[in-house]
Design an enzyme around this catalytic site. Structure first.
Site, PDB file in Angstrom:
ATOM      1  N   SER A 196       0.836  -1.202   0.000  1.00 32.57           N
ATOM      2  CA  SER A 196       0.000   0.000   0.000  1.00 32.57           C
ATOM      3  C   SER A 196       0.871   1.253   0.000  1.00 32.57           C
ATOM      4  CB  SER A 196      -0.888   0.001   1.256  1.00 32.57           C
ATOM      5  OG  SER A 196      -1.492   1.255   1.459  1.00 32.57           O
ATOM      6  N   LYS A 252       1.136  -3.436   6.449  1.00 35.72           N
ATOM      7  CA  LYS A 252       1.681  -3.350   5.094  1.00 35.72           C
ATOM      8  C   LYS A 252       3.155  -2.938   5.111  1.00 35.72           C
ATOM      9  CE  LYS A 252      -1.837  -4.552   2.511  1.00 35.72           C
ATOM     10  NZ  LYS A 252      -1.794  -5.707   1.608  1.00 35.72           N
ATOM     11  N   TYR A 291      -3.646  -1.321   9.630  1.00 33.96           N
ATOM     12  CA  TYR A 291      -3.469  -1.625   8.210  1.00 33.96           C
ATOM     13  C   TYR A 291      -2.123  -1.113   7.721  1.00 33.96           C
ATOM     14  CZ  TYR A 291      -4.208  -1.485   3.147  1.00 33.96           C
ATOM     15  OH  TYR A 291      -4.079  -1.650   1.788  1.00 33.96           O
TER      16      TYR A 291
END
Length: 273
Positions: free
Chosen positions: A150, A193, A189
């Protein structure tokens, strides 16, 4: 066809994974045997049927497979099926992942559950799948290993105010607003990542003498159901069509980013660590 490039894409019945399947079906460079992975075989089968109907002229083959990267038995069963039916794997696209921060904000997960699930899906499950399937990749004449990361994972750009999702100033005091993309934001998140990026570097080290090309792919902020489940809201925030991210993945699969092996690649170059 024995000469097909065999590609497994996890989490491929929706979002970026499904767009990647479509992109490969439109390739003029190669024909593929695309293993469209989904936690639900029913959903994967429906997705495979739909894309074959959408691209009837494609010479590539799409086969649905069941894979839940949180379930070790699912992974082992997939390995057995791939070994029996294909004997090798040329490309593994670790696309399955999740953004669960909003489920803490909504009260559906505790903070600990949200953090644990973020790492279990985005890092642990991804590593275990890759580890178990590695013998099949090593049988390929051109093995490629991709991890979908990401733009929020970069440390170097984490304070860049031009990247809205990376920079959410908060008001003084405690507690902070826990809304997604504001206040507490999406820390689990993002952190998972970033961890995925380091995991990719470990695979680069481990596979240096085995001829496996390894990358992370940062597809950009895309209008998918990831996290919020609202593609239109993300589009209003500037998210791109998922086909843009899928094009980056296809470029890596087809050799157009080989000079960037071992890096986090994105549409406009290499994403800084």
């Amino acid at each position: 066809m024995a000469t097909d490039t065999i590609v497994l894409i996890t989490g491929a019945n929706t979002g970026l994974g499904l767009e990647t399947v479509k992109s490969l079906l439109q390739s003029s460079k190669k024909t593929y045997t695309i293993l469209l992975g989904g936690r639900s075989l029913e959903k994967a089968t429906a997705a495979a049927k739909q894309v074959k109907a959408d691209f009837p002229q494609s010479q590539s083959v799409v086969t649905p497979v069941q894979i839940d990267i949180e379930d070790d038995q699912s992974i082992k069963t997939l390995f057995g099926n791939l070994e029996k039916n294909h004997g090798r794997l040329d490309v593994l696209v670790n696309n399955a992942g999740g953004q669960f921060d909003h489920q803490f904000s909504s009260g559906d997960l505790t903070m600990r559950q949200m953090w644990n699930k973020s790492w279990d899906v985005n890092v642990t499950g991804t590593y275990i799948l890759t580890y178990i399937l590695m013998p099949l990749l090593l049988k390929s004449s051109d093995p490629r290993l991709l991890f979908i990361t990401s733009g929020t994972s970069t440390l170097a750009e984490s304070t860049n105010p031009a990247v809205r999702i990376n920079h959410s100033p908060t008001e003084k005091g405690w507690p902070k607003d826990g809304g997604v993309f504001a206040g507490l934001g999406i820390p689990a998140y993002r952190a998972s990542k970033t961890g995925l990026n380091m995991m990719m570097r470990e695979w680069v080290r481990l596979l240096k003498e085995d001829g496996v090309k390894v990358w992370c792919v940062s597809p950009g902020m895309l209008a998918t159901g990831l996290g919020l489940g609202n593609p239109e809201l993300l589009r209003q925030m500037g998210a791109l069509d998922p086909s843009v991210g899928a094009g980056v993945v296809r470029d890596v699969v087809e050799g157009r980013r080989d000079e960037d092996v071992g890096s986090v690649v994105r549409k406009d170059g290499i994403q800084p660590w």
